[in-house]
Write a protein that holds these residues in place. Structure first.
Motif, short mmCIF file in Angstrom:
data_model
loop_
_atom_site.label_atom_id
_atom_site.label_comp_id
_atom_site.label_asym_id
_atom_site.label_seq_id
_atom_site.Cartn_x
_atom_site.Cartn_y
_atom_site.Cartn_z
N ASN A 65 6.37 -7.88 0.74
CA ASN A 65 7.40 -6.86 0.87
C ASN A 65 6.80 -5.51 1.25
N VAL A 66 7.21 -4.98 2.39
CA VAL A 66 6.74 -3.68 2.86
C VAL A 66 7.46 -2.57 2.10
N VAL A 67 6.69 -1.66 1.54
CA VAL A 67 7.23 -0.48 0.86
C VAL A 67 6.69 0.75 1.58
N ASN A 68 7.58 1.55 2.17
CA ASN A 68 7.18 2.76 2.89
C ASN A 68 6.99 3.93 1.94
N GLN A 69 5.82 4.56 2.01
CA GLN A 69 5.53 5.75 1.21
C GLN A 69 4.80 6.76 2.11
N GLY A 70 5.55 7.42 2.94
CA GLY A 70 4.96 8.36 3.88
C GLY A 70 4.91 9.80 3.40
N GLN A 71 5.33 10.03 2.15
CA GLN A 71 5.37 11.40 1.64
C GLN A 71 3.95 12.01 1.60
N GLY A 72 3.93 13.34 1.79
CA GLY A 72 2.65 14.03 1.75
C GLY A 72 1.74 13.65 2.89
N GLY A 73 2.34 13.31 4.03
CA GLY A 73 1.54 12.92 5.18
C GLY A 73 0.78 11.63 4.96
N GLY A 74 1.27 10.80 4.04
CA GLY A 74 0.63 9.53 3.76
C GLY A 74 -0.19 9.51 2.49
N VAL A 75 -0.41 10.69 1.90
CA VAL A 75 -1.24 10.78 0.69
C VAL A 75 -0.63 9.97 -0.45
N ILE A 76 0.68 10.03 -0.59
CA ILE A 76 1.35 9.31 -1.68
C ILE A 76 1.12 7.80 -1.55
N GLY A 77 1.32 7.28 -0.35
CA GLY A 77 1.16 5.85 -0.14
C GLY A 77 -0.27 5.39 -0.34
N ILE A 78 -1.23 6.13 0.19
CA ILE A 78 -2.63 5.73 0.03
C ILE A 78 -3.04 5.82 -1.44
N THR A 79 -2.52 6.81 -2.14
CA THR A 79 -2.80 6.91 -3.58
C THR A 79 -2.25 5.69 -4.32
N SER A 80 -1.08 5.22 -3.91
CA SER A 80 -0.50 4.02 -4.54
C SER A 80 -1.39 2.80 -4.33
N ILE A 81 -2.00 2.69 -3.16
CA ILE A 81 -2.92 1.57 -2.90
C ILE A 81 -4.14 1.69 -3.80
N VAL A 82 -4.72 2.88 -3.83
CA VAL A 82 -5.95 3.11 -4.59
C VAL A 82 -5.74 2.86 -6.08
N GLN A 83 -4.59 3.26 -6.60
CA GLN A 83 -4.34 3.17 -8.04
C GLN A 83 -3.72 1.85 -8.47
N ALA A 84 -3.44 0.96 -7.53
CA ALA A 84 -2.84 -0.33 -7.87
C ALA A 84 -3.82 -1.21 -8.65
N ALA A 85 -3.27 -2.11 -9.45
CA ALA A 85 -4.10 -3.09 -10.15
C ALA A 85 -4.78 -3.98 -9.11
N PRO A 86 -6.09 -4.23 -9.26
CA PRO A 86 -6.80 -5.05 -8.27
C PRO A 86 -6.59 -6.55 -8.49
N ASP A 87 -5.34 -6.97 -8.39
CA ASP A 87 -5.00 -8.36 -8.67
C ASP A 87 -4.44 -9.09 -7.46
N GLY A 88 -4.40 -8.40 -6.31
CA GLY A 88 -3.92 -9.03 -5.09
C GLY A 88 -2.43 -8.91 -4.86
N TYR A 89 -1.72 -8.29 -5.80
CA TYR A 89 -0.27 -8.20 -5.65
C TYR A 89 0.19 -6.85 -5.10
N THR A 90 -0.77 -5.95 -4.85
CA THR A 90 -0.49 -4.72 -4.10
C THR A 90 -1.64 -4.49 -3.14
N ILE A 91 -1.34 -4.57 -1.85
CA ILE A 91 -2.31 -4.26 -0.82
C ILE A 91 -1.68 -3.20 0.08
N GLY A 92 -2.35 -2.82 1.16
CA GLY A 92 -1.76 -1.79 1.99
C GLY A 92 -2.32 -1.76 3.40
N VAL A 93 -1.63 -1.04 4.25
CA VAL A 93 -2.10 -0.75 5.60
C VAL A 93 -2.73 0.63 5.56
N LEU A 94 -3.97 0.72 5.98
CA LEU A 94 -4.70 1.99 5.98
C LEU A 94 -4.97 2.42 7.41
#
Length: 322
Positions: A65-94
């Protein structure tokens, strides 16, 4: 006898729970996976992320499921990737992200991610007005080097983005004093290209497809594509290496990452799946028909690329004085 049977039952139950637990881990993914896209819906990053998501679902049998988080010029979305649990259930496009730290907007490092694969590279272009005195990029670079403050270069958006940093990297390599260059932030590449055609600025670095309509209309001239080959849609535009002898590939890129600490087996499964998607005619045709460039780097090469880009961006942003 009763105690023996009871003990056997308890041991069997515990063994079943433990084995079931290990089985669930081995069966990744056994539930839907979230793909964070650090950009708004409808843009290029969103489009390529959704192309991947559709085929990942087909491969793994679970929704991606794609979740768009473009706020802050992308900072919000990238932060969500970085802070996600490393269990494979949250990945991202960088995408190009190294400038955030250098501009004081975030503290992302290469070590913040588990690189999985790069699948896209869109080379920058060096656009001037059709009646510009510059008829080739060598002439333009020499003129800017001789008098950096004389020319206005429109960044499109912020001057730390992928397109302006591409041309800044080229100018730095050419020996231009970046501290004296007029880099002007704006409201996007489309607005910058219109301003260029009207004569308000001298140079616009952006993707060539973005400038395509005005190039085809004869109002804008692209002097070079910052990739290793000419674009099929614009075969008359030479590469940097053809014009300058410099084998530079500069522009925007996209890849799949997870948070740091993603288990190797999950990273390997994702890497193999993305490679399968990348090689498919369905994906290749969808990307090229939308004007997206294709570039494959596996996890090892992608990580090395990210390390190298982070170093280069740090140098160029410091030279720009941003």
């Amino acid at each position: 006898m009763r105690k023996t049977k009871l003990l056997a039952t308890v041991v069997t139950t515990v063994a079943t729970v433990v084995c079931g637990s290990f089985g669930a881990q081995a069966a990744w993914p056994d539930r839907p996976v979230t793909i964070i896209v650090p950009a708004g819906a409808g843009g290029g990053t969103d489009a390529t992320g959704r192309l991947l998501a559709a085929q990942l679902k087909d491969i793994f049998g679970q929704n991606f499921n794609v979740v768009n988080q473009g706020q802050g010029g992308g900072v919000i979305g990238i932060t969500s990737i970085v802070q996600a649990a490393p269990d494979g259930y949250t990945i991202g496009v960088l995408y190009n992200y190294a400038h955030y730290k250098e501009l004081g907007q975030a503290d992302f490092e290469v070590s913040s991610f588990t690189p999985i694969a790069q699948y896209n590279f869109d080379p920058a272009g060096f656009q001037v007005k059709a009646d510009s005195p510059f008829k080739n990029i060598t002439q333009a670079l020499d003129a800017i080097k001789a008098d950096p403050a004389k020319y206005n270069i429109a960044c499109g958006g912020g001057c730390g983005g992928s397109w302006p940093l591409a041309v800044a990297t080229l100018m730095y390599d050419w020996g231009v004093d970046l501290g004296k260059v007029n880099m002007i932030p704006g409201k996007g590449a489309a607005a910058a290209i219109q301003e260029l055609a009207a004569g308000g600025v001298d140079v616009v670095p952006c993707s060539i497809p973005e400038a395509g309509p005005l190039i085809q209309a004869g109002k804008v001239l692209s002097l070079a594509v910052f990739g290793d080959k000419r674009l099929d849609a614009f075969p008359d535009i030479p590469t940097l290496q053809e014009e300058t002898g410099k084998a530079l590939s500069l522009g925007a890129w996209r890849g799949v990452v997870g948070p740091a600490g993603l288990p190797q087996d999950i990273a390997d499964k994702l890497g193999a799946a993305v490679k399968k998607i990348y090689d498919s005619k369905q994906f290749q045709d969808a990307m090229t028909s939308r004007g997206f460039g294709l570039k494959w780097r596996d996890s090892k090469d992608f990580k090395a690329f990210m390390v190298n880009e982070t170093t280069n961006v740090k140098v160029v942003i410091k030279a720009l004085g941003l």
